[in-house]
Design an enzyme around this catalytic site. Structure first.
Site, mmCIF file in Angstrom:
data_model
loop_
_atom_site.group_PDB
_atom_site.id
_atom_site.type_symbol
_atom_site.label_atom_id
_atom_site.label_comp_id
_atom_site.label_asym_id
_atom_site.label_seq_id
_atom_site.Cartn_x
_atom_site.Cartn_y
_atom_site.Cartn_z
ATOM 1 N N ASN A 141 0.860 -1.149 -0.029
ATOM 2 C CA ASN A 141 -0.107 -0.139 -0.105
ATOM 3 C C ASN A 141 0.958 1.213 -0.018
ATOM 4 O O ASN A 141 0.893 1.891 0.755
ATOM 5 C CB ASN A 141 -0.895 0.002 1.306
ATOM 6 N N GLY A 184 5.850 8.269 1.150
ATOM 7 C CA GLY A 184 6.648 8.207 2.340
ATOM 8 C C GLY A 184 7.522 6.834 2.056
ATOM 9 O O GLY A 184 8.900 6.911 1.981
ATOM 10 N N HIS A 185 6.936 5.828 1.566
ATOM 11 C CA HIS A 185 7.590 4.504 1.030
ATOM 12 C C HIS A 185 8.628 5.115 -0.276
ATOM 13 O O HIS A 185 9.864 4.592 -0.425
ATOM 14 C CB HIS A 185 6.869 3.556 0.527
ATOM 15 N N LYS A 235 9.035 7.629 10.805
ATOM 16 C CA LYS A 235 7.736 7.685 11.579
ATOM 17 C C LYS A 235 7.562 6.566 12.636
ATOM 18 O O LYS A 235 7.123 7.016 13.631
ATOM 19 C CB LYS A 235 6.535 7.660 10.529
ATOM 20 N N GLN A 291 10.428 1.469 16.044
ATOM 21 C CA GLN A 291 10.723 0.366 15.381
ATOM 22 C C GLN A 291 11.866 0.244 14.802
ATOM 23 O O GLN A 291 13.035 -0.466 14.956
ATOM 24 C CB GLN A 291 9.741 0.189 14.060
ATOM 25 N N ARG A 295 -2.342 3.551 6.679
ATOM 26 C CA ARG A 295 -3.659 3.688 7.728
ATOM 27 C C ARG A 295 -4.490 4.834 7.682
ATOM 28 O O ARG A 295 -5.509 4.762 7.800
ATOM 29 C CB ARG A 295 -3.306 3.488 9.258
HETATM 30 O O1 PAF Z 1 7.411 -0.754 8.829
HETATM 31 C C1 PAF Z 1 6.795 -1.576 8.240
HETATM 32 O O2 PAF Z 1 6.082 -1.472 7.245
HETATM 33 C C2 PAF Z 1 6.849 -3.050 8.768
HETATM 34 O O3 PAF Z 1 6.877 -3.066 10.127
HETATM 35 C C3 PAF Z 1 7.973 -3.882 8.431
HETATM 36 C C4 PAF Z 1 9.277 -3.079 8.787
HETATM 37 C C5 PAF Z 1 7.885 -3.992 6.871
HETATM 38 C C6 PAF Z 1 8.255 -5.151 8.855
HETATM 39 O O4 PAF Z 1 7.062 -5.858 8.329
#
Ligand code: PAF
Length: 270
Positions: free
Chosen positions: A28, A32-33, A142, A146, A180
């Site tokens: 999706n 950003g990606h 963001k 993580q 989201r």
């Molecule tokens: O940030 C994300 O989209 C997920 O947590 C990742 C790093 C792809 C792991 O599933």
């Protein structure tokens, strides 16, 4: 652009490529990606994007089933962005997977309401690293917690892959881009920019008020819009412990649930 959908194929195809940069995603894809893909192309020679909605990182009542899946669209965007390889495994990737525990900072912030979430994240990212063996991997800031957890986890486990962060990309009204956001109701989408508005207000006043005053004022302002943050906090960006007023480097971090949609955001002050 080549699409790879299984581990053996990935190992075979990628062994001849060097300076590989992985951008792990759950698909999706938004701007950003794509900014991470752009960064990947600047950092190395071979760009790999993985697309996998990882069930291990979703809790029982979370949005795994509703998580937006838009593979065809994602592939088009990646092709246009000049990505070299897309790894989109099936759930077979979870067969006999060795599970790992995330470092202790995973118990803070998002870990309080999502207790197994970061274990699921480090487990799948480690699996991706084992299959794709990237020289670099880039994660969006963001998801700052993580990013920190992944950095600490792979340092502890002596992986050579260099972990890099990519800046938060925002909509024109300040809302941090997230897959989201598409799930927000029109009403919640209207109030969602308040999140960044308050983070910015805290940032701009950080030298004039105590941290607790800043947080209390923002919580009050959120309340007026019926927003009740799960957490809103000013932290040391390395330890995620409460920051001191004298600290020059702090992370202002927030998680908010608007309807059923959980949004996170942060501002890092260095
Ligand atoms: O940030 C994300 O989209 C997920 O947590 C990742 C790093 C792809 C792991 O599933």
């Amino acid at each position: 652009m080549e699409i790879i959908d299984n581990e053996n194929q990935a190992k075979e195809v990628l062994k001849d490529f060097n300076e590989t940069v992985l951008v792990p995603t759950m698909g999706n894809l938004h701007k950003g990606h794509l900014s991470l893909v752009k960064k990947a192309k600047q950092v190395g020679k071979t760009t790999i994007v993985s697309i996998y909605v990882n069930p291990l990182q979703f809790g029982v009542n979370e949005d795994l089933d509703n998580y937006p899946r838009t593979l065809n669209d994602d592939l088009l965007k990646l092709e246009q962005a000049g990505c070299d390889f897309v790894f989109c495994p099936s759930d077979n990737i979870l067969e006999n997977i060795q599970k790992y525990k995330a470092p202790d900072i995973s118990k803070k912030l998002c870990g309080k309401s999502r207790p197994k979430h970061f274990d699921g994240v480090v487990t799948i990212v480690r699996k991706l690293f084992e299959v794709l063996n990237p020289d670099y991997a880039i994660f969006g800031l963001k998801d700052y917690q993580q990013f920190l957890i992944i950095k600490k986890f792979f340092k502890k486990h002596n992986f050579q892959t260099k972990i890099l962060g990519g800046p938060i990309i925002r909509e024109d009204d300040g809302l941090a881009m997230s897959s989201r956001n598409n799930l927000l109701t029109p009403e919640d989408r209207k109030i969602a920019p308040k999140i960044y508005e308050q983070l910015t207000l805290i940032k701009n006043n950080i030298k004039n008020k105590t941290h607790s005053e800043l947080i209390i004022n923002s919580i009050e302002a959120f309340k007026e819009n019926n927003i009740f943050p799960e957490y809103l906090t000013i932290l040391n960006p390395e330890t995620l412990e409460d920051a001191n007023e004298s600290d020059s480097s702090v992370l202002i971090a927030i998680a908010v649930k608007l309807g059923n949609v959980r949004l996170i955001d942060n501002i890092l002050i260095n």
